[in-house]
Write a protein that holds these residues in place. Structure first.
Motif, PDB file in Angstrom:
ATOM      1  N   LEU A   5       0.818  -1.219   0.000  1.00 18.87           N
ATOM      2  CA  LEU A   5       0.000   0.000   0.000  1.00 18.87           C
ATOM      3  C   LEU A   5       0.848   1.263   0.000  1.00 18.87           C
ATOM      4  N   PHE A   6       2.158   1.109  -0.104  1.00 14.29           N
ATOM      5  CA  PHE A   6       3.081   2.241   0.018  1.00 14.29           C
ATOM      6  C   PHE A   6       3.639   2.658  -1.334  1.00 14.29           C
ATOM      7  N   TRP A   7       3.748   3.959  -1.515  1.00 12.74           N
ATOM      8  CA  TRP A   7       4.373   4.550  -2.689  1.00 12.74           C
ATOM      9  C   TRP A   7       5.650   5.189  -2.180  1.00 12.74           C
ATOM     10  N   ILE A   8       6.780   4.703  -2.663  1.00 18.55           N
ATOM     11  CA  ILE A   8       8.068   5.168  -2.155  1.00 18.55           C
ATOM     12  C   ILE A   8       8.799   5.900  -3.271  1.00 18.55           C
ATOM     13  N   VAL A   9       9.051   7.176  -3.043  1.00 15.41           N
ATOM     14  CA  VAL A   9       9.729   8.037  -4.006  1.00 15.41           C
ATOM     15  C   VAL A   9      11.003   8.531  -3.347  1.00 15.41           C
ATOM     16  N   LEU A  48       2.525  -3.855   8.710  1.00 15.09           N
ATOM     17  CA  LEU A  48       3.589  -2.850   8.732  1.00 15.09           C
ATOM     18  C   LEU A  48       3.091  -1.540   9.336  1.00 15.09           C
ATOM     19  N   LEU A  49       1.888  -1.125   8.990  1.00 16.96           N
ATOM     20  CA  LEU A  49       1.319   0.084   9.582  1.00 16.96           C
ATOM     21  C   LEU A  49       1.190  -0.075  11.094  1.00 16.96           C
ATOM     22  N   ALA A  50       0.745  -1.251  11.535  1.00  9.73           N
ATOM     23  CA  ALA A  50       0.629  -1.497  12.974  1.00  9.73           C
ATOM     24  C   ALA A  50       2.013  -1.472  13.630  1.00  9.73           C
ATOM     25  N   ARG A  51       3.010  -2.001  12.940  1.00  6.29           N
ATOM     26  CA  ARG A  51       4.384  -2.016  13.476  1.00  6.29           C
ATOM     27  C   ARG A  51       4.904  -0.597  13.699  1.00  6.29           C
ATOM     28  N   LEU A  52       4.531   0.314  12.836  1.00  3.93           N
ATOM     29  CA  LEU A  52       5.006   1.693  12.961  1.00  3.93           C
ATOM     30  C   LEU A  52       4.525   2.370  14.242  1.00  3.93           C
ATOM     31  N   ALA A  85      13.107   4.136   8.359  1.00  2.00           N
ATOM     32  CA  ALA A  85      14.432   4.373   7.789  1.00  2.00           C
ATOM     33  C   ALA A  85      14.770   3.302   6.751  1.00  2.00           C
ATOM     34  N   ALA A  86      14.419   2.050   7.031  1.00  2.00           N
ATOM     35  CA  ALA A  86      14.683   0.963   6.070  1.00  2.00           C
ATOM     36  C   ALA A  86      13.883   1.170   4.789  1.00  2.00           C
ATOM     37  N   ARG A 124       7.724  -8.255   4.144  1.00  2.20           N
ATOM     38  CA  ARG A 124       8.040  -9.191   5.233  1.00  2.20           C
ATOM     39  C   ARG A 124       9.286  -8.736   5.987  1.00  2.20           C
ATOM     40  N   GLU A 125      10.283  -8.278   5.256  1.00  2.00           N
ATOM     41  CA  GLU A 125      11.516  -7.790   5.885  1.00  2.00           C
ATOM     42  C   GLU A 125      11.222  -6.583   6.773  1.00  2.00           C
ATOM     43  N   TRP A 126      10.423  -5.643   6.276  1.00  2.00           N
ATOM     44  CA  TRP A 126      10.130  -4.448   7.035  1.00  2.00           C
ATOM     45  C   TRP A 126       9.228  -4.718   8.238  1.00  2.00           C
TER      46      TRP A 126
END
Length: 173
Positions: free
Chosen positions: A6-10, A129-133, A145-146, A169-171
């Motif tokens: 669900l992430f857009w990384i620029v 991942l959102l919950a992890r944040l 940061a990763a 999975r890594e993140w």
């Protein structure tokens, strides 16, 4: 720029959903907090105050959805050629990003980046991942940061599904 779940990384910037342009709504994740972007929504929700981060209205990829997209594309092309009218121009669907704080939940809008929806696996991993944040400052800082580091190092478009899932999975850890 690349879409991973669900992430857009620029480069080093991480967005939930599509990166907004102009006055379009969007949600950016920064080391300071969750930033609401676009017309009609603004604000910075500091990570120290964010106790939940969820997303609703996510279109999940299915064979029916893919077939519908192909049908719409073919029909739009035929109509455009036949009538010399551009049938495009519709905005993508919106997702709702809920930011939980001690003051309550704040609902933000973000455009969907995946034209045919997201795979169920990527949706589940992205939600995890959102919950992890929200697990604490050290976890958030390391995870974000990763993601940012990967975005700065990545050259090319969106990775294939297996690579996107491996990254998520890594993140997630």
């Amino acid at each position: 720029m690349a879409m991973v779940g669900l992430f857009w990384i620029v480069e080093g910037d991480v967005y939930v959903g599509a990166k907004p342009s102009g006055l379009a709504p969007g949600v950016r994740l920064t080391p300071e907090g969750v930033v609401a972007l676009g017309d009609g929504q603004d604000g910075l929700y500091l990570w120290e105050d964010v106790n939940a981060l969820t997303v609703d209205g996510v279109p999940v990829k299915s064979l029916k959805r893919q077939a519908g997209a192909v049908k719409d594309l073919v029909l739009g092309t035929v109509m455009s050629l036949t009538l010399s009218v551009d049938m495009g121009g519709e905005a993508p669907p919106l997702m709702t990003v809920s930011v939980g704080t001690p003051d309550g939940d704040h609902e933000l809008a973000a455009y969907v980046a995946a034209a045919n929806g997201y795979s169920p696996t990527e949706v589940d991993l992205s939600r995890a991942l959102l919950a992890r944040l929200t697990e604490g400052a050290a976890t958030m800082a390391t995870t974000l940061a990763a993601m940012s580091e990967w975005g700065r190092a990545w050259e090319g478009g969106t990775p294939r599904a297996a690579e996107r899932e491996a990254l998520l999975r890594e993140w997630v850890g």
